[in-house]
Design a protein around this motif. Structure first.
Motif, short mmCIF file in Angstrom:
data_model
loop_
_atom_site.label_atom_id
_atom_site.label_comp_id
_atom_site.label_asym_id
_atom_site.label_seq_id
_atom_site.Cartn_x
_atom_site.Cartn_y
_atom_site.Cartn_z
N GLY A 89 0.74 -1.19 -0.05
CA GLY A 89 0.06 -0.11 0.18
C GLY A 89 0.84 1.32 0.03
N ALA A 90 0.29 2.65 -0.23
CA ALA A 90 0.93 3.43 -0.44
C ALA A 90 1.36 4.07 1.00
CB ALA A 90 -0.27 5.05 -0.62
N GLY A 91 0.85 3.71 2.18
CA GLY A 91 1.33 4.13 3.37
C GLY A 91 2.79 3.21 3.56
N GLY A 92 2.54 1.90 3.30
CA GLY A 92 3.75 1.11 3.58
C GLY A 92 4.93 1.55 2.68
N VAL A 93 4.75 1.83 1.37
CA VAL A 93 5.89 2.45 0.53
C VAL A 93 6.33 3.93 0.97
CG1 VAL A 93 6.25 3.28 -1.93
CG2 VAL A 93 4.86 1.27 -1.62
N ALA A 94 5.63 4.47 1.66
CA ALA A 94 6.03 5.82 2.08
C ALA A 94 6.65 5.77 3.19
CB ALA A 94 4.62 6.85 2.40
N VAL A 95 6.41 4.61 4.13
CA VAL A 95 7.40 4.46 5.41
C VAL A 95 8.75 4.06 4.56
CG1 VAL A 95 7.80 2.82 7.19
CG2 VAL A 95 5.33 3.83 6.81
N VAL A 96 8.73 3.15 3.88
CA VAL A 96 9.91 2.38 3.34
C VAL A 96 10.84 3.57 2.58
CG1 VAL A 96 10.88 0.85 1.52
CG2 VAL A 96 9.04 0.08 2.79
N VAL A 97 10.40 4.23 1.85
CA VAL A 97 11.10 5.46 1.09
C VAL A 97 11.61 6.36 2.27
CG1 VAL A 97 10.85 7.06 -0.81
CG2 VAL A 97 9.95 4.98 -0.93
N ALA A 98 10.72 6.92 3.12
CA ALA A 98 11.01 7.99 3.79
C ALA A 98 12.39 7.23 4.72
CB ALA A 98 9.97 8.34 4.71
N THR A 99 12.01 6.20 5.40
CA THR A 99 12.91 5.54 6.41
C THR A 99 14.36 5.50 5.65
OG1 THR A 99 11.48 4.35 7.59
CG2 THR A 99 13.46 3.59 7.70
N VAL A 100 14.39 4.88 4.29
CA VAL A 100 15.71 4.78 3.58
C VAL A 100 16.39 6.10 3.40
CG1 VAL A 100 16.81 4.11 1.21
CG2 VAL A 100 15.01 2.58 2.37
N LEU A 101 15.58 6.99 3.01
CA LEU A 101 16.43 8.35 2.72
C LEU A 101 16.72 8.85 3.92
CD1 LEU A 101 14.00 9.66 -0.22
CD2 LEU A 101 16.33 8.92 -0.31
N VAL A 102 15.99 8.97 4.82
CA VAL A 102 16.37 9.92 6.23
C VAL A 102 17.54 8.83 6.94
CG1 VAL A 102 15.52 10.19 8.57
CG2 VAL A 102 14.22 10.64 6.54
N THR A 103 17.59 7.59 6.87
CA THR A 103 18.61 6.80 7.38
C THR A 103 20.08 7.41 6.58
OG1 THR A 103 16.85 5.14 8.21
CG2 THR A 103 19.52 4.70 8.26
N TYR A 104 19.73 7.22 5.32
CA TYR A 104 20.86 7.27 4.48
C TYR A 104 21.44 8.80 4.78
CZ TYR A 104 24.03 7.67 0.32
OH TYR A 104 25.02 7.71 -0.24
N TYR A 105 20.81 9.65 4.41
CA TYR A 105 21.32 10.95 4.56
C TYR A 105 21.69 11.43 6.05
CZ TYR A 105 20.55 11.91 -0.26
OH TYR A 105 20.71 11.71 -1.96
N ALA A 220 14.37 -3.09 -2.83
CA ALA A 220 13.99 -2.33 -4.17
C ALA A 220 14.75 -0.92 -4.32
CB ALA A 220 12.55 -2.06 -4.54
N MET A 221 15.22 -0.36 -3.38
CA MET A 221 15.89 0.88 -3.21
C MET A 221 17.21 0.98 -3.62
SD MET A 221 13.45 3.42 -2.46
CE MET A 221 14.36 4.79 -1.90
N LEU A 222 17.74 -0.58 -3.65
CA LEU A 222 19.16 -0.57 -4.08
C LEU A 222 19.75 0.41 -5.29
CD1 LEU A 222 21.83 -1.91 -3.37
CD2 LEU A 222 21.15 -3.97 -4.53
N ALA A 223 18.86 0.01 -6.31
CA ALA A 223 19.30 0.67 -7.66
C ALA A 223 19.25 2.23 -7.85
CB ALA A 223 18.56 0.02 -8.86
N PRO A 224 18.17 2.87 -7.31
CA PRO A 224 18.07 4.44 -7.10
C PRO A 224 19.19 4.90 -6.31
CG PRO A 224 15.99 3.63 -6.27
CD PRO A 224 16.84 2.32 -6.70
N MET A 225 19.47 4.14 -5.00
CA MET A 225 20.53 4.43 -4.09
C MET A 225 21.90 4.29 -4.71
SD MET A 225 20.60 6.08 -1.32
CE MET A 225 19.05 5.92 -0.48
N SER A 226 22.08 3.50 -5.46
CA SER A 226 23.38 3.22 -6.40
C SER A 226 23.68 4.48 -7.23
CB SER A 226 23.42 1.99 -7.14
OG SER A 226 23.25 1.02 -6.22
N ILE A 227 22.63 5.03 -7.64
CA ILE A 227 22.83 6.25 -8.54
C ILE A 227 22.92 7.31 -7.80
CG2 ILE A 227 21.63 7.76 -10.19
CD1 ILE A 227 19.89 5.50 -10.94
N LEU A 228 22.30 7.63 -6.55
CA LEU A 228 22.72 8.79 -5.75
C LEU A 228 24.29 8.65 -5.28
CD1 LEU A 228 19.50 9.08 -3.64
CD2 LEU A 228 20.30 10.36 -5.37
N VAL A 229 24.71 7.28 -4.82
CA VAL A 229 26.04 7.26 -4.25
C VAL A 229 27.15 7.49 -5.45
CG1 VAL A 229 27.53 5.64 -3.63
CG2 VAL A 229 25.37 5.61 -2.71
N ALA A 230 26.46 7.08 -6.46
CA ALA A 230 27.69 7.37 -7.83
C ALA A 230 27.62 9.03 -8.18
CB ALA A 230 27.14 6.67 -9.10
#
Length: 325
Positions: A89-105, A220-230
């Motif tokens: 669901g949209a809520g779950g996807v939002a939790v995933v994306v936000a957690t990944v970005l906040v944790t990474y940065y 699933a965030m591995l590919a877009p995050m790899s682009i950000l890292v690069a």
């Protein structure tokens, strides 16, 4: 004649690699909380710090194990059906994306404040925000990381993720979360897929499936995050360095193959076993490049960063779960 010699040499180099991966897998079967990737890394460190390193079979392992590690990242994509991720669901996807970005940065920002070396901080940020050792392996080439930094990052992400297996279910109960909310929290915050499965098993019922699906959303965030890292890496400024390594592209193709449903369940299950073996083999090779004194004692600032990164992942995902409840 020379070709046959090269083939025999390459084949012989696979013997210790396969043996180490098999041993690491066996340890994981006997002790499920023991990550086969960490076990394989430790085996490599032990070998290279003893007289076993003088054996001819151990020479020239770097190229072989690095290739196996990259193919392990490729096959990791076969674990990821996109329809299952969308199903949270949209809520779950939002939790995933936000957690990944906040944790990474957040990890990058804290690492800079602590004065840690940028390549190590990037490895830790990727591993703690996405999918543990596999993410660390995926970005290690892009940032041109040293083997000791990769080894330390893998060790930290495994140890801290293992601690969360018991902590998240307990904390979910204390905070009054239901099993579904706790499962989402586990999938969004715990570092390795196997650790998420273990935490879901503690909760019981359908929690394992839900927690694993949320975790796969992070994978699933591995590919877009790899682009950000690069893009932010010094290595990316080299015109000869591709924006995405070939094995990350392969990972994306594998995700598509899994998502269209052309593979039978037996092939998917077998690929999961092969993936773990390949990643473990690669970690064994990384361990061969590490001296014991480079990992111990663990730098206090690295431990502090790992602690804070774990807290950010857990705190961000918990806050979002409560907001979307």
């Amino acid at each position: 004649m020379a070709l046959m010699t090269d083939v025999r040499t390459s084949g012989s180099r696979l013997v210790p690699v396969v043996a180490a991966a098999a041993l690491a897998t066996a340890v994981n079967v006997a002790f499920p909380l023991a990550s086969p990737l960490l076990v394989a890394l430790v085996i490599g460190v032990v070998v290279t710090n003893t007289r076993l390193a003088d054996l001819s079979l151990m020479h020239g392992q770097d190229r072989v194990t690095k290739l196996l590690l990259r193919w392990g990242v490729v096959l990791l994509g076969l674990k990821l059906p996109l329809d299952a991720v969308i199903g949270i669901g949209a809520g779950g996807v939002a939790v995933v994306v936000a957690t990944v970005l906040v944790t990474y940065y957040g990890t990058l920002a804290v690492g800079r404040r602590l004065g840690l070396e940028a390549r190590f901080v990037t490895l830790l940020a990727a591993g703690f925000s996405i999918c543990g050792a596999a993410a660390i392996a995926a970005v290690s080439d892009t940032v041109r990381a040293r083997q000791r930094d990769v080894g330390l990052a893998v060790a930290l992400v495994t140890v801290f993720g293992s601690l969360m297996i018991a902590l998240i279910p307990w904390a979910g109960h204390v905070l009054g979360l239901d099993d579904g909310q706790t499962a989402v929290w586990a999938g969004a915050s715990i570092h390795e897929v196997a650790q998420v499965v273990a935490a879901g098993s503690v909760l019981g019922g359908g929690a394992v499936a839900l927690a694993t699906t949320v975790k796969l959303g992070r994978v699933a965030m591995l590919a877009p995050m790899s682009i950000l890292v690069a893009r932010r890496s010094e290595a990316a400024r080299d015109a000869s360095t591709p924006l995405l390594p070939w094995f990350v592209v392969g990972f994306m193709i594998a995700v598509v193959v899994r998502s269209v449903g052309v593979l039978p369940d037996s092939a998917v299950a077998f690929s999961g076993i092969v993936t773990n073996v390949l990643l473990a083999a690669g970690m064994f090779g990384l361990g061969l490049g590490i001296r014991g004194r480079e990992l111990w004692p663990v730098p206090v600032r690295a431990l502090l960063l790992a602690t804070l990164s774990t807290a950010v992942a857990a705190g961000t995902s918990l806050a979002l779960i409560q907001l979307t409840a």
